[in-house]
Write a protein that holds these residues in place. Structure first.
Motif, short mmCIF file in Angstrom:
data_model
loop_
_atom_site.label_atom_id
_atom_site.label_comp_id
_atom_site.label_asym_id
_atom_site.label_seq_id
_atom_site.Cartn_x
_atom_site.Cartn_y
_atom_site.Cartn_z
N LEU A 1 0.74 -0.99 0.25
CA LEU A 1 0.11 0.05 -0.07
C LEU A 1 0.59 0.86 0.26
N THR A 2 0.20 2.19 -0.44
CA THR A 2 0.94 3.46 -0.70
C THR A 2 -0.25 4.77 0.22
N PRO A 3 0.17 5.55 0.42
CA PRO A 3 -0.59 6.39 1.44
C PRO A 3 -2.10 7.34 0.37
N SER A 4 -1.67 7.20 -0.93
CA SER A 4 -2.34 7.86 -2.25
C SER A 4 -3.18 6.18 -2.35
N THR A 5 -3.10 5.49 -1.95
CA THR A 5 -3.60 3.92 -2.53
C THR A 5 -4.87 3.87 -1.94
N ALA A 6 -3.78 3.58 -0.25
CA ALA A 6 -4.06 2.65 0.38
C ALA A 6 -5.88 2.50 1.37
N GLU B 1 1.17 7.85 8.90
CA GLU B 1 2.43 7.88 9.00
C GLU B 1 3.91 8.18 7.85
N HIS B 2 2.70 8.67 6.45
CA HIS B 2 3.04 8.84 5.40
C HIS B 2 3.92 7.53 4.67
N ALA B 3 3.93 6.73 5.27
CA ALA B 3 4.50 4.81 4.81
C ALA B 3 3.57 4.41 3.86
N SER B 4 4.70 3.63 3.07
CA SER B 4 4.56 2.81 2.03
C SER B 4 4.29 1.19 2.69
N THR B 5 3.92 0.29 1.97
CA THR B 5 4.19 -0.96 2.94
C THR B 5 4.11 -1.82 1.53
N VAL B 6 5.04 -2.94 1.89
CA VAL B 6 5.53 -3.81 0.71
C VAL B 6 4.89 -5.42 0.85
N PHE B 7 4.35 -6.69 0.53
CA PHE B 7 4.41 -7.88 1.38
C PHE B 7 4.76 -8.35 0.04
N PHE B 8 6.07 -9.22 0.76
CA PHE B 8 6.66 -10.21 -0.04
C PHE B 8 5.84 -11.95 0.39
N PRO B 9 5.37 -12.56 -0.34
CA PRO B 9 4.29 -13.65 0.18
C PRO B 9 6.07 -14.67 -0.35
N GLU B 10 6.04 -15.42 0.98
CA GLU B 10 6.53 -16.84 0.85
C GLU B 10 6.01 -17.91 0.63
N ARG B 11 5.15 -18.38 1.43
CA ARG B 11 4.12 -19.58 1.73
C ARG B 11 3.41 -19.72 2.28
N GLY C 1 5.01 -14.16 4.31
CA GLY C 1 6.18 -13.65 3.93
C GLY C 1 6.90 -12.73 4.65
N LEU C 2 7.06 -11.93 3.78
CA LEU C 2 8.35 -10.84 4.15
C LEU C 2 7.79 -8.73 3.69
N SER C 3 7.23 -8.94 5.59
CA SER C 3 6.56 -7.24 5.15
C SER C 3 7.94 -5.89 5.66
N LYS C 4 7.61 -5.41 4.43
CA LYS C 4 8.67 -3.84 5.04
C LYS C 4 7.76 -2.48 4.75
N THR C 5 8.45 -1.41 5.59
CA THR C 5 7.52 -0.58 5.71
C THR C 5 8.50 0.48 4.98
N LEU C 6 8.36 1.31 4.14
CA LEU C 6 8.62 2.39 3.52
C LEU C 6 8.51 3.83 3.74
N ALA D 1 10.12 -7.43 8.29
CA ALA D 1 9.65 -8.45 9.22
C ALA D 1 9.14 -9.58 8.45
N PRO D 2 9.65 -10.87 9.08
CA PRO D 2 8.40 -11.46 8.81
C PRO D 2 7.05 -11.33 9.31
N ALA D 3 5.83 -11.14 8.41
CA ALA D 3 4.61 -11.45 8.59
C ALA D 3 3.23 -12.39 7.58
N VAL D 4 2.37 -12.37 8.75
CA VAL D 4 1.58 -12.71 8.13
C VAL D 4 0.03 -13.12 8.45
N TRP D 5 -0.58 -12.82 7.24
CA TRP D 5 -1.92 -12.70 7.36
C TRP D 5 -3.14 -14.21 7.26
N HIS D 6 -4.18 -14.21 8.30
CA HIS D 6 -4.78 -15.16 8.43
C HIS D 6 -5.96 -15.25 7.88
#
Length: 220
Positions: free
Chosen positions: A98-103, A136-146, A160-165, A174-179
């Protein structure tokens, strides 16, 4: 002169009116009783037939053909593993990248899949996340792994791996899990609940977090 005597004729008694009436009534009662018995037997047969049809109603399976090839199937009460996995991956990408403008728009698009009774709760949850990112004017990126799928309970965990920018700087990784918890209603896959867990422990074994989500649904 010899007198002649007419031969005697035996007297025949006239039929009594009451005997004819009794015979007619008896005949009608017999017919009515037979009709009632036939009607009762017919009703009983229809009830038994209806119960048999209901008990033996075949399970209808709907096969979906996605644009990329392959096939998914949905029965009266569940989706197959491939469909659950693809849906969960799609939702995890929408939630985690997500980005602040598209969230707000991106998050609220997930409500298209929400079950009617959980629509309000999911809407509030997603709006809070969109507001946090905008603040927070933050963006996030999630890279699924399993992906872990529980077909029996229609529950899926995406690890997967979640990054905040902030801007172009990565502030956390850091690792993250969506249920996700789904159900099938009228041939449509609906989202009942979702939750996110962060950290290495959740990523190594997503089962406890998924079980917690299932317990919340059972308690509701």
């Amino acid at each position: 002169m010899t007198a002649t005597t007419a031969p005697l004729r035996p007297e025949v008694s006239a039929p009594q009116p009451s005997e004819g009436v009794a015979a007619t009534v008896a005949a009608r009662l017999g017919l009515r009783r037979a009709a009632l018995i036939a009607l009762g037997a017919s009703l009983a047969t229809n009830v038994l037939l209806g119960l048999h049809i209901a008990a033996c109603r075949p399970v209808v399976t709907t096969v979906l053909l996605p644009p990329g090839g392959g096939a998914w199937s949905v029965t009266d009460d569940r989706a197959d593993r491939d469909y659950l996995e693809r849906m969960a991956l799609d939702l995890a990408q929408r939630l985690g990248s997500l980005t602040p403008s598209t969230a707000q728009k991106r998050l609220l698009s997930i409500l298209d899949y929400a079950a009617p009774e959980t629509h309000a709760d999911l809407s509030a949850q997603l709006r809070r996340e969109a507001a946090r990112l905008a603040k927070e004017h933050a963006s996030t990126v999630f890279f699924p792994e399993r992906v872990t799928v529980d077909v029996e309970r229609q529950a899926v965990s995406v690890t997967g791996l979640s990054k905040t920018l902030i801007g172009s700087d990565v502030t956390s990784s850091a690792p993250a899990v969506w249920h996700f918890l789904f159900r099938v209603s009228a041939g449509r896959l609906e989202l009942l609940r979702l939750a996110r867990e962060d950290g290495e422990r959740a990523a190594v074994d997503p089962t406890p977090g998924r079980e917690k989500l299932l317990q919340k649904e059972d308690a509701s």
